[in-house]
Motif scaffolding. Sequence first.
Motif, PDB file in Angstrom:
ATOM      1  N   TYR A 137      12.974   2.944  -5.786  1.00 49.13           N
ATOM      2  CA  TYR A 137      13.649   1.666  -5.541  1.00 49.13           C
ATOM      3  C   TYR A 137      13.752   1.359  -4.042  1.00 49.13           C
ATOM      4  N   LYS A 138      13.606   2.378  -3.199  1.00 45.24           N
ATOM      5  CA  LYS A 138      13.598   2.135  -1.763  1.00 45.24           C
ATOM      6  C   LYS A 138      12.345   1.379  -1.316  1.00 45.24           C
ATOM      7  N   TRP A 139      11.345   1.324  -2.194  1.00 44.40           N
ATOM      8  CA  TRP A 139      10.084   0.679  -1.830  1.00 44.40           C
ATOM      9  C   TRP A 139       9.832  -0.637  -2.560  1.00 44.40           C
TER      10      TRP A 139
ATOM     11  N   ARG B 127       0.825  -1.208   0.000  1.00 47.29           N
ATOM     12  CA  ARG B 127       0.000   0.000   0.000  1.00 47.29           C
ATOM     13  C   ARG B 127       0.863   1.264   0.000  1.00 47.29           C
ATOM     14  N   ARG B 128       1.832   1.321   0.897  1.00 48.39           N
ATOM     15  CA  ARG B 128       2.683   2.504   0.968  1.00 48.39           C
ATOM     16  C   ARG B 128       3.534   2.643  -0.296  1.00 48.39           C
TER      17      ARG B 128
ATOM     18  N   VAL C  77       3.490   5.990  -2.731  1.00 45.82           N
ATOM     19  CA  VAL C  77       4.692   6.734  -3.099  1.00 45.82           C
ATOM     20  C   VAL C  77       4.862   6.736  -4.619  1.00 45.82           C
ATOM     21  N   THR C  78       4.582   5.601  -5.254  1.00 44.40           N
ATOM     22  CA  THR C  78       4.679   5.533  -6.714  1.00 44.40           C
ATOM     23  C   THR C  78       3.745   6.539  -7.373  1.00 44.40           C
ATOM     24  N   ALA C  79       2.512   6.629  -6.877  1.00 41.84           N
ATOM     25  CA  ALA C  79       1.556   7.584  -7.447  1.00 41.84           C
ATOM     26  C   ALA C  79       2.064   9.021  -7.321  1.00 41.84           C
ATOM     27  N   MET C  80       2.654   9.343  -6.177  1.00 38.60           N
ATOM     28  CA  MET C  80       3.192  10.687  -5.992  1.00 38.60           C
ATOM     29  C   MET C  80       4.367  10.949  -6.925  1.00 38.60           C
TER      30      MET C  80
END
Length: 439
Positions: free
Chosen positions: A143-145, A25-26, A30-33
């Motif tokens: 890439y951190k996610w 989810r997170r 973050v990807t959307a932002m």
Amino acid sequence: MSSQPSPPLVLDGSGDPGPPAFDRRRAWLVTAMIVTFMIVNFADKSVLGLAADPVMEELDISHSTYGLISSSYSILFSLSGLVVGFFAARISSRVLLFVMCLVWGVAQLPVLIVAAVPALVAGRVLLGAAEGPATPMSMHALYKWFPVGRRGLPSALQIGGAALGTLVAAPVVTWLITGFGWRAAFVALAVTSLAWSVVWWFVGRDGPYDQPPARVRAETTGPARVPYRRLLLSGTVIGSVASAFGASWAMALSQAWLPSYLKNELTMSPGTAAAVLSAVAALSFVLLLALSPVVDRLTRRGLSLRRSIGVPQGAAVMCAGAAMAVFPFVGPLPVRLALIAVAFAVHSIAFPLHYMTAAAVVPASQRGALFGIVAATGTLPGLLAPSLTGRLLDSASSTGAGYTQSFAVAAAVMIVCGAVSVCCIRPARDAARLGIVVQ
């Protein structure tokens, strides 16, 4: 640094920490932002090209002067990407992206105060300095996610934000320019950049796939650091830079001169030219989305990275270069437009893949810095292509001949760069030589 907690490490059967848990989810928030960040980035970047004709007419400037103004965007672009990359391991991605986008909004203001060449140059230089680190640092934040094997789709979406930026910006900015004047477009983009910064400050986070604990790093990712000289001289990084260089040449031409070419050489109205630009951007986005799940699937199934991400990026740049060489000589308009779409869209495949390629041969702690270096060298065409095209237009017997020459130069650069990329990218070999197994 961000004080927000990251997902915990998962314990394996022995009680030792394993890979961090994947927070779906997170990660996708973050990807959307970040996709929105890239949309704003490329809208900011393309506004001058969309406003080229009214700006040249109002300020009474030549093609060469406009080309120099457009190229001024890249004076600090590569350098800032390089410098900021070395701070990526010390400064939160949340802070880096917030400051960058805040400056984008400020950079649109000088020309609103004084509509003159110096103000345009000042704004473009500041914008280029703030946008130089945007793609590598937002990719690093992404890439951190996401662990290896899940990066294809988010990488494609991140780069796809560029295509969406053009897809959205071309009609909207053109509408603002024709309906309210070119200054209105600069105002709208300044407000949009500032608004994104505010939202990101509250929702942006740094993910867990960045710097694992020392024991895990020693067991799973090889040496903590590799000399940058060895990284940069590896064939994989050289091939990655080459594909980005060739693709960036086409992108620089697209942003600076393609709108003017469509309107002046193909006698299109501003609305029709905007529709063509949007169609090219849509093709880029579709190609990126179609490729990404294939890349992730092939990577998880064990296909070599050379075959899954190395060869495709070089082949895409060569294919686009071939179309670039041919389309000025094609008579029927529908065929020419199809070739233009190939020339200015297919190369986009190289952008997410070249970051994935570079990431395959670098420790996580050095990834941001290497991304900055790769982006700095790969995006130098933004400094070269617009001004060279302006000179060719002013020195040629006609503007049509000048465009043909500039497209021929672009085709040669792209075909050579694509061939170098195909020949040099060998991630498994280079990672083994450097003693790296990237997680």
